[in-house]
Design a protein around this motif. Structure first.
Motif, short mmCIF file in Angstrom:
data_model
loop_
_atom_site.label_atom_id
_atom_site.label_comp_id
_atom_site.label_asym_id
_atom_site.label_seq_id
_atom_site.Cartn_x
_atom_site.Cartn_y
_atom_site.Cartn_z
N ARG A 138 0.84 -1.20 0.00
CA ARG A 138 0.00 0.00 0.00
C ARG A 138 0.88 1.26 0.00
N TYR A 139 2.04 1.16 0.64
CA TYR A 139 2.93 2.32 0.80
C TYR A 139 4.28 2.17 0.09
N ASN A 140 4.52 1.03 -0.51
CA ASN A 140 5.80 0.78 -1.18
C ASN A 140 5.56 0.19 -2.56
N PRO B 287 10.68 -1.32 -6.77
CA PRO B 287 11.24 -2.68 -6.73
C PRO B 287 12.40 -2.82 -5.74
N PHE B 288 13.23 -1.79 -5.61
CA PHE B 288 14.37 -1.84 -4.69
C PHE B 288 13.88 -2.03 -3.24
N HIS B 289 12.87 -1.27 -2.86
CA HIS B 289 12.35 -1.35 -1.49
C HIS B 289 11.64 -2.69 -1.24
N PHE C 297 9.40 3.94 4.85
CA PHE C 297 10.63 4.55 4.31
C PHE C 297 10.47 5.16 2.92
N GLU C 298 9.72 4.50 2.05
CA GLU C 298 9.60 5.00 0.68
C GLU C 298 8.84 6.34 0.62
#
Length: 193
Positions: free
Chosen positions: A14-16, A19-21, A59-60
């Motif tokens: 929902r919050y990220n 692809p890296f995260h 974090f994102e």
């Protein structure tokens, strides 16, 4: 446990979106599950894994509120306090004042940054894999402050200290975790495409 893996994944995504995260979340999820089994907490593997999956929930979108905003987001989603606390305390000393107390919290604190360092080191190898990486090679990358500079060596060293481990033990075990879990991690990441 108030949230299962599927619900945790829905909350994370929902919050990220990057692809890296998502790869980092999946990696830490698998490494935490490996540690749960390895350290005699196999009955809590899903709990350890869910904490690993959700540790960077905020974090994102809210990097400046990292480890603070995630607590609010998890409470809104009805996540139990033990997961919220465990996920938040990996920011101890630089984001929050919640000190890792339980072994699982200490492991997350110690291996979060380290998984990033090991992942970056793997990408530099011809194989692009941890499978053929040796501790000696990892230690060399750890000592090179310019390599994967975003991975805090201080946090990693402090994590080993919190666990009462020599740094080499933490490096060796986390490398082994990533080697053992690499196929599962790559499978989960491939499923995102």
């Amino acid at each position: 446990m108030s949230i299962n893996r599927s619900q945790a994944w829905d909350l994370l995504t929902r919050y990220n979106k990057e692809p890296f995260h998502l790869r980092h979340a999946i990696t830490v999820e698998h490494v935490m599950g490996w540690y749960a089994r390895e350290l005699g907490h196999g009955d809590q593997e899903e709990f350890w894994s869910v904490v690993g999956l959700l540790h960077d929930l905020d974090f994102e979108m809210w990097p400046e509120e990292h480890c603070v905003k995630s607590q609010e987001l998890m409470r809104q989603a009805g996540v139990e306090e033990s997961i919220i606390r465990a996920a938040a305390c990996h920011g101890w000393g630089h984001r929050v004042d919640i000190k890792p107390e339980h072994e699982m919290e200490k492991v997350l604190y110690a291996c979060d940054e380290l998984t990033g360092l090991i992942g970056a080191a793997a990408l530099m190898r011809p194989s692009k894999s941890t499978a053929d990486m040796e501790l000696k090679s990892l230690k060399k990358k750890f000592k090179d402050k310019k390599f994967a500079a975003g991975c805090s060596r201080d946090v990693i060293a402090k994590g080993a200290e919190l666990l009462g481990w020599e740094l080499d033990k933490l490096l060796e075990m986390t490398l082994k975790a990533m080697q053992d879990e690499e196929e599962a991690i790559e499978g989960a990441v491939a499923a995102l495409a």
